[in-house]
Design a protein around this motif. Structure first.
Motif, short mmCIF file in Angstrom:
data_model
loop_
_atom_site.label_atom_id
_atom_site.label_comp_id
_atom_site.label_asym_id
_atom_site.label_seq_id
_atom_site.Cartn_x
_atom_site.Cartn_y
_atom_site.Cartn_z
N ILE A 1 11.11 57.47 87.67
CA ILE A 1 11.52 57.74 89.04
C ILE A 1 10.99 56.57 89.86
CG2 ILE A 1 11.35 59.35 90.96
CD1 ILE A 1 12.76 60.46 88.48
N ASP A 2 11.84 55.87 90.62
CA ASP A 2 11.34 54.69 91.32
C ASP A 2 10.60 55.08 92.60
OD1 ASP A 2 13.24 55.07 93.38
OD2 ASP A 2 14.70 53.82 92.36
N ASP A 3 9.97 54.08 93.23
CA ASP A 3 9.10 54.33 94.38
C ASP A 3 9.86 54.94 95.55
OD1 ASP A 3 6.25 53.75 95.35
OD2 ASP A 3 7.48 52.95 96.97
N HIS A 4 11.06 54.45 95.82
CA HIS A 4 11.85 54.99 96.92
C HIS A 4 12.24 56.45 96.65
CE1 HIS A 4 14.78 55.33 100.14
NE2 HIS A 4 15.70 55.68 99.26
N THR A 5 12.62 56.73 95.40
CA THR A 5 12.99 58.10 95.05
C THR A 5 11.80 59.04 95.19
OG1 THR A 5 14.63 57.27 93.49
CG2 THR A 5 14.00 59.57 93.25
N LEU A 6 10.60 58.56 94.86
CA LEU A 6 9.40 59.38 95.04
C LEU A 6 9.22 59.75 96.51
CD1 LEU A 6 6.75 60.67 94.10
CD2 LEU A 6 5.66 58.43 94.35
#
Length: 228
Positions: A189-194
């Motif tokens: 899960i990428d940083d923006h999605t987190l």
């Protein structure tokens, strides 16, 4: 049957270790990096962890520190080529039960595994529920209630909630949360999605009178459990 997590990035050595341990009556699970080890430790129960120090995406000492903070009852054995006295002492300072240097004798390692398992305390079963009387979470049934209202929580949000509640009162960095949201197919899960997932989750579980997640600027998040 005792389950052992083997964290070793050398594929041949990992395969040999797992074969010998399985032949001795244990059930092994292999991880080749820190991210996969964290995912497995978060999702499953183990009786023992065998850790290398030099891993592709991190350091076994740091991983041991995290393991002992979250599950102090889990025995850890370092199995590494790092044989300097300072490294050995560092391993024990991290809370490891034993430190074995490569090359090693398999029969001696098996005996050390046996001793470490005897010393280890039974692992407490992971918490499948969390409730403060207003917010109720059931991670087995994948249900969530806010008062009398049933919430629509996504699988990733449940993963996030389980990680946060399991480490209540502790700051979890964004990196730690990202690594714990590694899915079974190995996708991050990428940083923006987190950030988006966290914001949506807070909108679902919180209101003006109930706050559960505190943002620690520059670091990450902490589950406050409704306490200021």
């Amino acid at each position: 049957m005792k389950r052992i997590l083997v964290v070793e990035d050398d594929l041949a050595l990992s395969t040999g270790l797992c074969f010998e341990l399985d032949s001795a009556g244990y059930l092994t699970v292999a991880a080749y990096n820190c991210a996969k080890a964290r995912y497995l430790l978060d999702a499953e129960r183990f009786s023992l962890a065998i850790l290398d120090v030099n891993l592709p995406d991190g350091n076994g000492f740091d991983l041991c520190r995290e393991v002992k903070a979250a599950r102090p009852e889990l025995p850890v054995i370092f199995l590494t080529a790092n044989d300097l006295e300072a490294d050995v002492l560092n391993g024990f300072d991290m809370g490891a039960e034993d430190y074995v240097t490569k090359p090693f004798n398999m029969q001696i390692l098996l005996r050390r595994v046996e001793v470490a398992l005897r010393r280890g305390k039974p692992a407490a079963p992971p918490a499948d529920r969390w409730s403060d009387g207003w917010l109720s979470l059931d991670f087995s049934a994948l249900t969530a209630l806010r008062g009398a209202e049933k919430l629509a929580i996504t699988p990733n949000e449940y993963k996030l909630l389980k990680t946060l509640t399991a480490h209540a009162g502790q700051i979890l960095t964004r990196r730690q949360l990202l690594e714990r949201l590694w899915d079974s197919g190995g996708n991050f899960i990428d940083d923006h999605t987190l950030t988006v997932t966290m914001n949506r989750l807070r909108a679902k579980i919180e209101d003006d009178a109930h706050s559960y997640v505190k943002t620690v600027r520059g670091m990450g998040y902490i589950w406050t459990g409704g306490k200021a």
